[in-house]
Design an enzyme around this catalytic site. Structure first.
Site, mmCIF file in Angstrom:
data_model
loop_
_atom_site.group_PDB
_atom_site.id
_atom_site.type_symbol
_atom_site.label_atom_id
_atom_site.label_comp_id
_atom_site.label_asym_id
_atom_site.label_seq_id
_atom_site.Cartn_x
_atom_site.Cartn_y
_atom_site.Cartn_z
ATOM 1 N N SER A 131 0.908 -1.298 0.093
ATOM 2 C CA SER A 131 -0.058 -0.002 0.135
ATOM 3 C C SER A 131 0.831 1.373 0.125
ATOM 4 O O SER A 131 2.183 1.175 0.432
ATOM 5 C CB SER A 131 -0.653 -0.036 1.206
ATOM 6 O OG SER A 131 -1.459 1.341 1.515
ATOM 7 N N TYR A 174 -2.657 -1.121 10.362
ATOM 8 C CA TYR A 174 -2.480 -1.457 8.897
ATOM 9 C C TYR A 174 -1.468 -1.047 8.238
ATOM 10 O O TYR A 174 -0.466 -1.722 7.656
ATOM 11 C CB TYR A 174 -3.848 -0.614 8.326
ATOM 12 C CG TYR A 174 -3.856 -0.901 6.799
ATOM 13 C CD1 TYR A 174 -4.565 -2.076 6.180
ATOM 14 C CD2 TYR A 174 -3.438 -0.083 5.918
ATOM 15 C CE1 TYR A 174 -4.772 -2.028 4.771
ATOM 16 C CE2 TYR A 174 -3.327 -0.046 4.443
ATOM 17 C CZ TYR A 174 -4.267 -0.991 3.968
ATOM 18 O OH TYR A 174 -4.398 -1.108 2.506
HETATM 19 P P1 NAD Z 1 -11.821 -5.927 -0.486
HETATM 20 O O1 NAD Z 1 -12.486 -5.555 0.747
HETATM 21 O O2 NAD Z 1 -12.649 -5.471 -1.756
HETATM 22 O O3 NAD Z 1 -11.140 -7.485 -0.642
HETATM 23 C C1 NAD Z 1 -10.956 -8.163 0.342
HETATM 24 C C2 NAD Z 1 -10.697 -9.387 0.144
HETATM 25 O O4 NAD Z 1 -10.049 -10.341 1.131
HETATM 26 C C3 NAD Z 1 -12.117 -10.206 -0.108
HETATM 27 O O5 NAD Z 1 -11.844 -11.249 -1.212
HETATM 28 C C4 NAD Z 1 -12.324 -10.843 1.186
HETATM 29 O O6 NAD Z 1 -13.152 -11.825 1.421
HETATM 30 C C5 NAD Z 1 -10.860 -11.223 1.500
HETATM 31 N N1 NAD Z 1 -10.804 -11.517 3.000
HETATM 32 C C6 NAD Z 1 -11.094 -10.641 3.975
HETATM 33 N N2 NAD Z 1 -10.657 -11.249 5.070
HETATM 34 C C7 NAD Z 1 -10.230 -12.617 4.908
HETATM 35 C C8 NAD Z 1 -9.663 -13.452 5.801
HETATM 36 N N3 NAD Z 1 -9.720 -13.564 7.086
HETATM 37 N N4 NAD Z 1 -9.340 -14.600 5.129
HETATM 38 C C9 NAD Z 1 -9.438 -14.801 3.544
HETATM 39 N N5 NAD Z 1 -9.683 -13.963 2.896
HETATM 40 C C10 NAD Z 1 -10.260 -12.658 3.581
HETATM 41 O O7 NAD Z 1 -10.464 -5.339 -0.383
HETATM 42 P P2 NAD Z 1 -9.591 -4.533 -1.724
HETATM 43 O O8 NAD Z 1 -9.360 -2.846 -1.420
HETATM 44 O O9 NAD Z 1 -9.629 -5.379 -2.897
HETATM 45 O O10 NAD Z 1 -8.002 -4.803 -1.010
HETATM 46 C C11 NAD Z 1 -6.944 -5.851 -1.357
HETATM 47 C C12 NAD Z 1 -5.635 -5.661 -0.831
HETATM 48 O O11 NAD Z 1 -5.136 -4.246 -1.243
HETATM 49 C C13 NAD Z 1 -5.518 -5.402 0.564
HETATM 50 O O12 NAD Z 1 -4.494 -6.169 1.129
HETATM 51 C C14 NAD Z 1 -5.405 -3.979 0.874
HETATM 52 O O13 NAD Z 1 -5.050 -3.601 1.917
HETATM 53 C C15 NAD Z 1 -4.794 -3.589 -0.326
HETATM 54 N N6 NAD Z 1 -4.899 -2.004 -0.740
HETATM 55 C C16 NAD Z 1 -6.027 -1.564 -1.130
HETATM 56 C C17 NAD Z 1 -6.282 -0.189 -1.357
HETATM 57 C C18 NAD Z 1 -7.563 0.293 -1.824
HETATM 58 O O14 NAD Z 1 -7.426 1.741 -1.800
HETATM 59 N N7 NAD Z 1 -8.714 -0.228 -1.748
HETATM 60 C C19 NAD Z 1 -5.076 0.371 -1.367
HETATM 61 C C20 NAD Z 1 -3.710 -0.067 -1.073
HETATM 62 C C21 NAD Z 1 -3.657 -1.308 -0.834
#
Ligand code: NAD
Length: 260
Positions: free
Chosen positions: A142, A155
């Protein structure tokens, strides 16, 4: 490009992980999905990836905060797919609170999911990758792998940790054909962020549009969200031969956020 390889993408029932799984399937990879979600929707995703791209698609509902569940998932990938050639450690969650009130169970959960789960999938995937002399591990970091924001202690700690793990994995895998890199996105409009927008709007008495513009995108110089497709294309590139010499890098895709 990746025909015959198998990619395990954690947290791929939603958001960034789903887009990466879809893109890698398009590149010819067999896919193992993981995450939570409505069984009917997961089934529909499995079927559409398999039929559109002619690849094998599996699913593990493993809760990655539980080590035995991760071990079972990796055994399943070994038995059904001959192991993971590509591991994308993407599953993650967020919790926002001042440090002194940060619930200890939320801290433990976020460290377990956003950091430790990647250690466990990596340690379990590496023997097979070494045997094949090829492997790609992509950790989803991130902008918070590089800079902090208040109220996101767990986080930010986990995301800084994942770049350390990335570097060690890269060094240990370097002469075995294994590459490990971290993709570090800025804000991407996925369900994870959508929930933050709603919560912040309520907490600050702002509209959701104001939260997007004045809170989230305030840090992102382009004033645009990163798209899940852009991250998925980046991940596919990192699995291509053109990226063979990219190893141990924490690669920003954040509209310039961390350049400030
Ligand atoms: P999201 O909430 O859309 O998806 C999260 C996924 O993780 C889902 O498939 C969920 O079912 C799964 N998950 C949650 N808890 C779980 C568990 N205990 N065991 C197994 N699976 C689990 O989130 P996203 O925005 O797509 O984020 C994905 C990654 O990207 C994360 O690591 C997040 O930190 C990172 N990220 C996101 C952003 C953003 O702005 N959205 C920015 C930087 C980094």
């Amino acid at each position: 490009m990746l025909k015959g390889k198998t990619a395990l993408v954690t947290g791929s029932t939603s958001g960034i992980g789903k887009a990466i799984a879809t893109r890698l399937a398009k590149e010819g990879c067999n896919i193992v999905l993981n995450g939570f979600g409505d069984p009917g929707e997961v089934d529909a995703l499995k079927r559409s990836l398999a039929s559109e791209h002619g690849v094998m698609v599996g699913f593990s509902s493993a809760d990655l905060t539980r080590i035995p569940a991760i071990e079972n998932m990796m055994t399943y990938v070994g038995e059904e797919f001959g192991g993971a050639d590509i591991v994308v450690n993407n599953a993650g969650m967020q919790f926002v609170s001042p440090l002194e009130d940060f619930p200890v169970d939320k801290w433990n959960l976020i460290i377990a999911l956003n950091l430790s789960a990647a250690f466990h999938t990596t340690r379990l995937a590496i023997p097979g990758m070494k045997q094949k002399g090829w492997g790609r591990i992509i950790n989803i970091g991130s902008a918070h792998s590089k800079v902090a924001s208040p109220f996101k202690a767990a986080y930010v700690a986990a995301k800084h940790g994942i770049t350390g793990l990335t570097k060690v994995t890269a060094l240990e895998g370097a002469t075995h054909g294994i590459r490990c890199n971290a993709i570090c996105p800025g804000y991407v409009f996925t369900p994870l962020v959508e929930n933050q927008v709603a919560d912040t709007a309520r907490a600050r008495g702002m509209t959701e549009e104001e939260v997007k513009r004045d809170v989230l995108l305030a840090a992102q110089p382009t004033k645009e969200f990163v798209t899940v497709e852009q991250i998925a294309a980046f991940a596919a590139f990192l699995c291509s031969p053109d990226a063979d010499q990219i190893n141990g890098a924490d690669l920003s895709i954040d509209g310039g956020w961390t350049s400030q």
